[in-house]
Design a protein around this motif. Structure first.
Motif, PDB file in Angstrom:
ATOM      1  N   GLU A 187      11.321  -2.632  -0.403  1.00 12.14           N
ATOM      2  CA  GLU A 187      10.071  -2.520   0.348  1.00 12.14           C
ATOM      3  C   GLU A 187       8.861  -2.970  -0.454  1.00 12.14           C
ATOM      4  O   GLU A 187       8.014  -3.728   0.039  1.00 12.14           O
TER       5      GLU A 187
ATOM      6  N   THR B  88       6.876  -6.360   0.578  1.00 10.42           N
ATOM      7  CA  THR B  88       5.526  -6.138   1.100  1.00 10.42           C
ATOM      8  C   THR B  88       4.504  -6.917   0.279  1.00 10.42           C
ATOM      9  O   THR B  88       3.556  -7.491   0.830  1.00 10.42           O
TER      10      THR B  88
ATOM     11  N   PHE C 257       9.683  -5.763   5.937  1.00 12.73           N
ATOM     12  CA  PHE C 257      10.752  -4.951   5.350  1.00 12.73           C
ATOM     13  C   PHE C 257      11.629  -4.448   6.485  1.00 12.73           C
ATOM     14  O   PHE C 257      11.135  -3.844   7.438  1.00 12.73           O
TER      15      PHE C 257
END
Length: 278
Positions: A264, A268, A274
């Motif tokens: 994640e 990101t 994600f």
């Protein structure tokens, strides 16, 4: 689970969840090894730490016994790129070590699922060019994963890896060793090269799991296999870095099965959706 597009193994969501369990064992083991790397420790001691952690987690080391490989991890130091055999070599200040780790966890039916990942770790202080090599290689891994989209093609990943490496300087990108499909076996179709034009190869579909693993050097892309029939070194003795993750695609985006946070944070940061379930 089904097979289509020239033998690709397509997993159900429950089977991908089994791969996530294996991936977490791998990710946790690599973090333990990262914290264990120091001047004075041997690669054999790191191997023992890895095997103990994998087995105590209810998993089995993927590598041990694989085509006769004697270790639970691969430990490749300095100009050794991949497949180094752990043993008596003692790490020294200024070394870098690639640690490749795999684990198998069974599901309720007894089917084993694989996870596979690698990190490169500096032993103390290393030259700036080596630190930069490690940065570029790890970033290339994430750029490759970040380029994957449902409906895309495998070489979209390859092109993204190569493009990032080329944008950062003059490095060697190994061509004889590549990423791969993964699931009920550690190495499965399709191959995932770290170079090439986009839009080629099998289509990226839900349920396909891939291991992406850039292997980048400070010099040549050419390699030699040592007399142990495993250890791959650069032909010009230039140092190398190697990073790897296992990932899949969901309708929401990429889910990195061997990253503790599912990828994640890194995804990101790249502005990539994600797709993880946890």
């Amino acid at each position: 689970m089904g097979f289509r597009d020239r033998g690709l193994e397509i997993k159900t969501p429950d089977q991908i969840a089994g791969m996530r369990r294996a991936g977490l064992v791998v990710g946790q083991t690599l973090e333990l090894l990262r914290s264990s790397v120091r001047a004075g420790i041997s690669t054999g001691e790191l191997d023992a730490i890895a095997e103990d952690n994998i087995r105590s987690s209810g998993a089995t080391p993927s590598f041990k016994g694989y085509h006769g490989f004697p270790g639970s991890i691969c430990t490749s130091v300095n100009d050794e790129v991949v497949h180094g055999i752990p043993g008596g070599r003692v790490l020294a200040e200024g070394d870098v070590i690639s640690i490749d780790c795999g684990a198998i966890t069974p599901d309720a039916s007894g089917q084993g699922w694989h996870g596979d990942a690698a990190i490169t770790v500096a032993v103390g202080t290393v030259p700036d060019e080596v630190t930069e090599l490690m940065r570029v290689t790890e970033e290339a891994l994430w750029h490759g994963i970040g380029a994957a989209r449902l409906g895309g093609r495998v070489t979209d990943i390859s092109h993204a890896v190569e493009s990032h490496v080329r944008s950062q300087g003059s490095y060697g990108i190994l061509e004889d060793y590549v990423g791969h499909g993964i699931g009920t076996q550690m190495h499965m179709p399709p191959n995932v090269p770290n170079f090439g034009r986009p839009g080629r190869g099998p289509r990226l579909v839900e349920g396909l799991a891939l291991a992406v693993e850039p292997m980048i050097t400070l010099g040549t892309k050419d390699t030699v296999v040592l007399e142990d029939d495993w250890t791959v070194i650069t032909s010009d003795a230039s140092w190398a870095a190697h990073f790897e993750h296992t990932f899949t695609l969901t309708p929401r985006g990429a889910w990195v099965l061997t990253a503790l946070d599912g990828g994640e944070a890194a995804l990101t940061a790249l502005g990539v959706p994600f797709g993880g379930a946890d």
